[in-house]
Design an enzyme around this catalytic site. Structure first.
Site, PDB file in Angstrom:
ATOM      1  N   ARG A  26      33.357  37.273  50.611  1.00 16.58           N
ATOM      2  CA  ARG A  26      33.344  38.719  50.292  1.00 16.58           C
ATOM      3  C   ARG A  26      32.047  39.131  51.112  1.00 16.58           C
ATOM      4  O   ARG A  26      32.195  40.370  51.527  1.00 16.58           O
ATOM      5  CB  ARG A  26      33.152  38.875  48.600  1.00 16.58           C
ATOM      6  CG  ARG A  26      34.531  38.838  48.121  1.00 16.58           C
ATOM      7  CD  ARG A  26      34.557  38.861  46.867  1.00 16.58           C
ATOM      8  NE  ARG A  26      35.741  38.948  45.789  1.00 16.58           N
ATOM      9  CZ  ARG A  26      35.974  38.524  44.881  1.00 16.58           C
ATOM     10  NH1 ARG A  26      35.061  38.083  44.111  1.00 16.58           N
ATOM     11  NH2 ARG A  26      37.154  38.436  44.326  1.00 16.58           N
ATOM     12  N   HIS A  86      41.017  37.104  46.187  1.00 16.70           N
ATOM     13  CA  HIS A  86      40.905  36.856  44.543  1.00 16.70           C
ATOM     14  C   HIS A  86      41.032  35.389  44.473  1.00 16.70           C
ATOM     15  O   HIS A  86      41.492  34.723  45.131  1.00 16.70           O
ATOM     16  CB  HIS A  86      42.294  37.417  44.227  1.00 16.70           C
ATOM     17  CG  HIS A  86      42.476  36.971  42.654  1.00 16.70           C
ATOM     18  ND1 HIS A  86      42.218  37.695  41.571  1.00 16.70           N
ATOM     19  CD2 HIS A  86      43.463  36.018  42.353  1.00 16.70           C
ATOM     20  CE1 HIS A  86      42.542  37.059  40.579  1.00 16.70           C
ATOM     21  NE2 HIS A  86      43.488  35.873  41.031  1.00 16.70           N
ATOM     22  N   ASN A 100      38.092  43.811  48.419  1.00 17.78           N
ATOM     23  CA  ASN A 100      37.145  42.634  48.745  1.00 17.78           C
ATOM     24  C   ASN A 100      37.787  41.432  49.076  1.00 17.78           C
ATOM     25  O   ASN A 100      37.297  40.373  48.890  1.00 17.78           O
ATOM     26  CB  ASN A 100      36.443  42.594  47.323  1.00 17.78           C
ATOM     27  CG  ASN A 100      37.305  42.183  46.147  1.00 17.78           C
ATOM     28  OD1 ASN A 100      38.514  41.682  46.510  1.00 17.78           O
ATOM     29  ND2 ASN A 100      36.747  42.133  44.958  1.00 17.78           N
ATOM     30  N   ARG A 117      35.290  29.892  43.362  1.00 21.12           N
ATOM     31  CA  ARG A 117      34.723  31.411  43.319  1.00 21.12           C
ATOM     32  C   ARG A 117      33.315  31.430  44.055  1.00 21.12           C
ATOM     33  O   ARG A 117      32.742  32.393  44.162  1.00 21.12           O
ATOM     34  CB  ARG A 117      34.430  31.149  41.625  1.00 21.12           C
ATOM     35  CG  ARG A 117      35.948  31.557  41.013  1.00 21.12           C
ATOM     36  CD  ARG A 117      35.897  31.985  39.488  1.00 21.12           C
ATOM     37  NE  ARG A 117      35.206  33.255  39.222  1.00 21.12           N
ATOM     38  CZ  ARG A 117      35.904  34.291  39.476  1.00 21.12           C
ATOM     39  NH1 ARG A 117      37.016  34.587  40.029  1.00 21.12           N
ATOM     40  NH2 ARG A 117      35.259  35.384  39.276  1.00 21.12           N
ATOM     41  N   PHE A 168      41.217  51.359  36.661  1.00 16.85           N
ATOM     42  CA  PHE A 168      41.754  50.807  37.941  1.00 16.85           C
ATOM     43  C   PHE A 168      42.999  50.236  38.131  1.00 16.85           C
ATOM     44  O   PHE A 168      43.289  49.634  39.180  1.00 16.85           O
ATOM     45  CB  PHE A 168      40.558  49.701  38.296  1.00 16.85           C
ATOM     46  CG  PHE A 168      40.532  48.738  37.349  1.00 16.85           C
ATOM     47  CD1 PHE A 168      41.397  47.612  37.540  1.00 16.85           C
ATOM     48  CD2 PHE A 168      39.579  48.466  36.143  1.00 16.85           C
ATOM     49  CE1 PHE A 168      41.348  46.571  36.699  1.00 16.85           C
ATOM     50  CE2 PHE A 168      39.544  47.485  35.400  1.00 16.85           C
ATOM     51  CZ  PHE A 168      40.597  46.313  35.703  1.00 16.85           C
TER      52      PHE A 168
END
Length: 142
Positions: free
Chosen positions: A104, A117, A114, A87, A59
């Site tokens: 998200r 980060h 998404n 998070r 990726f």
């Protein structure tokens, strides 16, 4: 508990859809302060440096291509338990598995696109913050 810092990116897909203000509102509503922020358009070299730990993974190239496709917002967040708190606010990487009400679940288009980060550990947070911000650009708030 002591204040903690974490690093956050609002990715090109979310910037393009004008979600910066909504995401900032939710970050602050979660009890985190934005103590540094700027918009940048990553070069391929910057993206390679930031994501160096993923070099050689399947990726890596698509990730670099996506992250250099448009401007991003980078910011330093501060608060109690900032890494875990942010998070939790982001939700799982795969938006289909992210809990309702997470960034998200609400804004991500796919697992690759998404929207956000966040650092996953104190060591990552320190490295990622240092990559984008000299200490002179970080402004802790009372």
């Amino acid at each position: 508990m002591a204040l903690e810092r974490t690093f956050s990116i609002i990715k090109p897909d979310a910037v393009k859809r004008n979600l910066i203000g909504e995401i900032y509102h939710r970050i602050e509503k979660a009890g985190l302060q934005i103590i540094a922020a700027k918009m940048v358009h990553l070069s391929e070299e910057q993206a390679s440096g930031f994501y160096a730990e993923h070099e050689g993974k399947p990726f890596f190239e698509p990730l670099k291509e996506f992250m250099t496709s448009g401007p991003i917002m980078v910011q330093v967040l501060e608060g109690e338990n900032a890494i875990a708190r942010y998070r939790e606010l982001m939700g799982k990487t795969n938006p289909e598995e992210a809990a309702c009400g997470t960034l998200r679940a609400d804004y991500a288009l796919s697992m690759r696109y998404n929207s956000v980060h966040g650092s996953d550990s104190p060591a990552s947070a320190a490295r990622e913050i240092e990559f984008f911000f000299p200490e002179s650009e970080i402004c802790p708030r009372p």
